[in-house]
Scaffold this active site. Structure first.
Site, PDB file in Angstrom:
ATOM      1  N   GLU A  62      -7.496  -6.206   3.435  1.00  0.00           N
ATOM      2  CA  GLU A  62      -6.508  -6.961   4.221  1.00  0.00           C
ATOM      3  C   GLU A  62      -7.102  -8.231   4.841  1.00  0.00           C
ATOM      4  O   GLU A  62      -6.411  -8.952   5.546  1.00  0.00           O
ATOM      5  CB  GLU A  62      -5.917  -6.078   5.322  1.00  0.00           C
ATOM      6  CG  GLU A  62      -5.166  -4.863   4.817  1.00  0.00           C
ATOM      7  CD  GLU A  62      -3.850  -5.188   4.131  1.00  0.00           C
ATOM      8  OE1 GLU A  62      -3.474  -6.381   4.036  1.00  0.00           O
ATOM      9  OE2 GLU A  62      -3.188  -4.248   3.685  1.00  0.00           O
TER      10      GLU A  62
ATOM     11  N   LEU B   2       0.814  -1.220   0.000  1.00  0.00           N
ATOM     12  CA  LEU B   2       0.000   0.000   0.000  1.00  0.00           C
ATOM     13  C   LEU B   2       0.850   1.274   0.000  1.00  0.00           C
ATOM     14  O   LEU B   2       0.329   2.365  -0.210  1.00  0.00           O
ATOM     15  CB  LEU B   2      -0.946   0.009   1.211  1.00  0.00           C
ATOM     16  CG  LEU B   2      -2.046  -1.046   1.176  1.00  0.00           C
ATOM     17  CD1 LEU B   2      -2.774  -1.103   2.515  1.00  0.00           C
ATOM     18  CD2 LEU B   2      -3.031  -0.765   0.044  1.00  0.00           C
TER      19      LEU B   2
END
Length: 172
Positions: free
Chosen positions: A82, A10
């Site tokens: 996630e 990310l």
């Protein structure tokens, strides 16, 4: 807004940074570069070459990453992305702001757009949410690194095919 610490795909310049910055899934504001105050093992899992931070405080390195503020909508998206709490568990940690460029943050505009405040000056600490990989036993013996880059010297480029499955499931 909630504060998060990202250490893997990310981060700016990494394969999933566009997901973090997508305004369609909520608001994200870059705050600064930093590292974990506590040492943690950061490893690269070998099935998809994905970075995994293990919740084993005091082991490993001070992991380098980036700090962002996100709204509730973005946090909900990140939990989904996630796979919290099944694959990763979101936990509060302390992160410390640094001047380091070692996060692999390749976009100088992102760094220069961070708000200038006493809060994000070097050595200032902040509580942040962070995602820890749950299957520690599966990856515990892998080499520890302090900074993740998908195209790093380790030769373990991130396999984005795992994201293709995520994108397909998201559309369903």
């Amino acid at each position: 807004m909630k504060r998060i610490f990202v250490y893997g795909t990310l981060k700016n310049g990494q394969p999933n940074h566009f997901r973090l910055m997508d305004p369609g899934t909520g608001t994200t504001l870059f705050v600064g570069v930093g590292q974990t105050v506590e040492k943690y093992p950061l490893v690269i899992e070998r099935s998809w070459n994905m970075p995994c931070l293990l919740h084993v405080p005091g082991t490993g390195w001070h992991v380098k990453g980036e700090i962002y503020d996100v709204d509730d909508e973005k946090m909900k998206f990140l939990d989904y992305f996630e796979d919290h709490p099944e694959m990763y568990t979101r936990t509060v940690i302390l992160a410390e702001y640094t001047n380091s460029k070692d996060t692999q943050c390749s976009d100088p505009d992102s760094q220069s757009s961070a708000p200038k405040s006493k809060e994000n000056q070097p050595n200032t600490r902040s509580e942040c949410w962070c995602y820890f990989y749950n299957d520690r036993d599966f990856v515990r013996d892998l080499p520890h690194i302090d900074v993740y880059d998908s195209k790093g010297d380790h030769g373990l480029e991130y396999d984005a095919s795992i994201d293709a499955k995520f994108d397909k499931d998201k559309k369903s």
